[in-house]
Scaffold this motif. Structure first.
Motif, PDB file in Angstrom:
ATOM      1  N   PRO A  32       0.799  -1.212   0.000  1.00  0.00           N
ATOM      2  CA  PRO A  32       0.000   0.000   0.000  1.00  0.00           C
ATOM      3  C   PRO A  32       0.830   1.259   0.000  1.00  0.00           C
ATOM      4  O   PRO A  32       0.438   2.266  -0.564  1.00  0.00           O
ATOM      5  CB  PRO A  32      -0.835  -0.126   1.290  1.00  0.00           C
ATOM      6  CG  PRO A  32      -0.076  -1.067   2.160  1.00  0.00           C
ATOM      7  CD  PRO A  32       0.617  -1.996   1.237  1.00  0.00           C
ATOM      8  N   SER A  35       2.175   2.419  -3.797  1.00  0.00           N
ATOM      9  CA  SER A  35       1.252   2.469  -4.926  1.00  0.00           C
ATOM     10  C   SER A  35       1.806   3.422  -5.973  1.00  0.00           C
ATOM     11  O   SER A  35       2.309   4.489  -5.646  1.00  0.00           O
ATOM     12  CB  SER A  35      -0.123   2.937  -4.445  1.00  0.00           C
ATOM     13  OG  SER A  35      -0.603   2.088  -3.432  1.00  0.00           O
ATOM     14  N   ASP A  37       1.026   5.337  -9.754  1.00  0.00           N
ATOM     15  CA  ASP A  37       0.094   5.738 -10.799  1.00  0.00           C
ATOM     16  C   ASP A  37       0.921   6.254 -11.969  1.00  0.00           C
ATOM     17  O   ASP A  37       1.590   7.287 -11.846  1.00  0.00           O
ATOM     18  CB  ASP A  37      -0.841   6.826 -10.270  1.00  0.00           C
ATOM     19  CG  ASP A  37      -1.906   7.229 -11.284  1.00  0.00           C
ATOM     20  OD1 ASP A  37      -1.756   6.874 -12.470  1.00  0.00           O
ATOM     21  OD2 ASP A  37      -2.877   7.888 -10.893  1.00  0.00           O
ATOM     22  N   THR A 220      -0.762   7.186  -0.073  1.00  0.00           N
ATOM     23  CA  THR A 220      -0.937   6.986  -1.513  1.00  0.00           C
ATOM     24  C   THR A 220      -2.206   6.184  -1.771  1.00  0.00           C
ATOM     25  O   THR A 220      -2.695   5.455  -0.910  1.00  0.00           O
ATOM     26  CB  THR A 220       0.263   6.247  -2.123  1.00  0.00           C
ATOM     27  OG1 THR A 220       0.484   5.020  -1.404  1.00  0.00           O
ATOM     28  CG2 THR A 220       1.511   7.109  -2.056  1.00  0.00           C
ATOM     29  N   SER A 222      -4.465   3.457  -4.129  1.00  0.00           N
ATOM     30  CA  SER A 222      -4.415   2.302  -5.021  1.00  0.00           C
ATOM     31  C   SER A 222      -5.830   1.929  -5.409  1.00  0.00           C
ATOM     32  O   SER A 222      -6.655   1.609  -4.544  1.00  0.00           O
ATOM     33  CB  SER A 222      -3.727   1.117  -4.332  1.00  0.00           C
ATOM     34  OG  SER A 222      -3.937  -0.076  -5.067  1.00  0.00           O
TER      35      SER A 222
END
Length: 456
Positions: A32, A35, A37, A220, A222
């Protein structure tokens, strides 16, 4: 024998290596705190604690949340910040926010703390909170816009008075197990880390106050942790084809098959969009029955093809009868977005995750015009058109090139139809003449030949 033994040892070693690599990959995918992007590689929510003064048994601190994500908002019902105290700390008082539970404060007789919970959860105050409870950047119900859309609305702060904590940098212990909750799961937070003391401007912005101690927490998002299914999908159409490519069946999962409602359902006669207080449990979605069962559908229509430009119409449709999307955002990845000429009735901002690539842009609503996407119904849609200048080296209508590569709504990636289902150009555009055309040509040629023969 030695050779066979060596080969077997190499095979075992390689097998172990593959197993370790697989385990490491799983940790990367589900970790986690790490994460990632690809369209917003540095996006995160940073929580900063700044101790501004010491008290008789603790400290007074300013806590600030920064939504550094380029295109992901924190929507209603807003953020909820939780943690676990390292010792036996209590919250004496708060401004700009409040703890959701007071906990057991029975041992306090004269002055009752605001919260005695070992693992408190704190929420932003609602708009219109009493003036003496307000604090800078507070009182928006926990709603944070994305940094790319509106930096001033991406910050939220509150003041907290902590007791039984120690009264110096050496005796104060950092809280643990930070959690950023909100309209849904998906955020994971790393440990608190001490950082150089922050210089904070006073309200009149004429004086800087140096924090006595500061620490940061990074959270962050997810999508994988938030939900196993997407929440939106994409449909496609074009001026050159009667075919409409709809969202794939059960694009957002079929788990809502038994709870979705039709447009004429009696339940829609009730007030399903009643307002909910921050302390209320977030109501379950009430979705319109569709074959895709998504909250939102994004429709991309290839509208016009000019000599030097081409035009696309974008529509966003809400199928949730219990949710308005305030300050929504739409992110699209397409190679020709580096030549956007004009956008009608939406705001537009290019996103530059990498310096050499400019193929991604964010659309969002005009303030006080269409920045609110209403719940499902006649008003549950917003629309715009985008005019782009052709890159003549790459532009084509063939093989689905004019359709988007990725689409995100409110930070979550939408399900696209399979490429082989896209609206294709008419056969005459790229195949030999049809039989009818051939027959017509043959008849004309025969008559012309007959006239020549009879004339001469």
């Amino acid at each position: 024998m030695e050779s066979d033994s060596g080969k077997q040892q190499q095979k075992d070693t390689f097998g172990c290596f593959k197993l370790v690599a697989l385990i490491a990959l799983c940790f990367v995918l589900v970790s986690p705190a790490e994460s990632f992007d690809p369209l917003d590689p540095t996006g995160n929510v940073t929580i900063r604690w700044d101790i501004m003064s010491w008290t008789s048994d603790g400290y007074l601190a300013t806590v600030t949340l920064f939504n550094f994500q380029l295109y992901r908002n924190i929507m209603n019902p807003g953020w909820t910040l939780g943690w676990t105290w390292a010792k036996k700390e209590i919250i004496w008082a708060m401004m700009g926010a409040q703890a959701t539970e007071q906990g057991n404060c029975a041992k306090f007789k004269l002055k009752i703390p605001h919260s005695c919970k070992r693992d408190p959860q704190v929420v932003d105050l609602l708009p219109g909170a009493p003036f003496n409870m307000q604090f800078t950047n507070c009182c928006r119900g926990g709603v944070l816009t994305s940094w790319g859309q509106n930096p001033s609305g991406a910050v939220s702060s509150f003041q907290i008075g902590v007791g039984l904590s120690g009264t110096s940098n050496k005796t104060v212990k950092l809280p643990k197990n930070f959690k950023l909750l909100g309209p849904g799961p998906g955020y994971s937070c790393g440990p608190a880390k001490v950082v150089p003391s922050t210089a904070i401007l006073t309200d009149d912005r004429r004086r800087k106050m140096q924090a006595l101690m500061s620490w940061n927490v990074t959270c962050t998002y997810s999508q994988f942790l938030a939900s196993k299914n997407p929440s939106c999908c994409v449909s496609l159409s074009s001026f050159y084809s009667d075919k409409i490519t709809g969202c794939p069946p059960c694009a957002c999962g079929c788990q809502n098959n038994d709870t979705c409602v039709t447009r004429d359902s009696k339940i829609l006669q009730e007030n399903v969009t009643s307002t909910h207080r921050k302390s209320d449990i977030t109501p379950k979605p009430l979705l319109q029955c569709t074959h895709h069962l998504c909250h939102v559908r994004v429709h991309w229509h290839l509208k016009d093809n000019y000599q030097d430009y081409w035009r696309v119409k974008i529509a966003i449709i809400n199928f949730n009868y219990r949710l308005n999307f305030t300050d929504w955002s739409l992110v699209v990845q397409h190679p020709n977005l580096n030549n956007v000429t004009q956008v009608y009735s939406f705001e537009y901002m290019p996103l530059l995750p990498y310096e050499s690539i400019n193929d991604t842009g964010m659309f969002y609503g005009l303030k006080y015009y269409n920045d609110l996407l209403m719940e499902a119904g006649p008003k549950g849609n917003v629309q715009s058109e985008v005019l782009m200048k052709k890159d003549k080296n790459t532009f084509t209508l063939k093989q689905g090139w004019a359709f988007p590569r990725r689409v995100y709504f409110n930070g979550d990636e939408c399900m696209l139809p399979p490429p082989d289902s896209y609206p294709m150009l008419p056969n005459s555009a790229h195949k030999p003449p049809t039989t009818i055309t051939f027959i017509a040509t043959y008849v004309v040629f025969t008559l012309f030949f007959h006239l020549i023969v009879t004339h001469f």
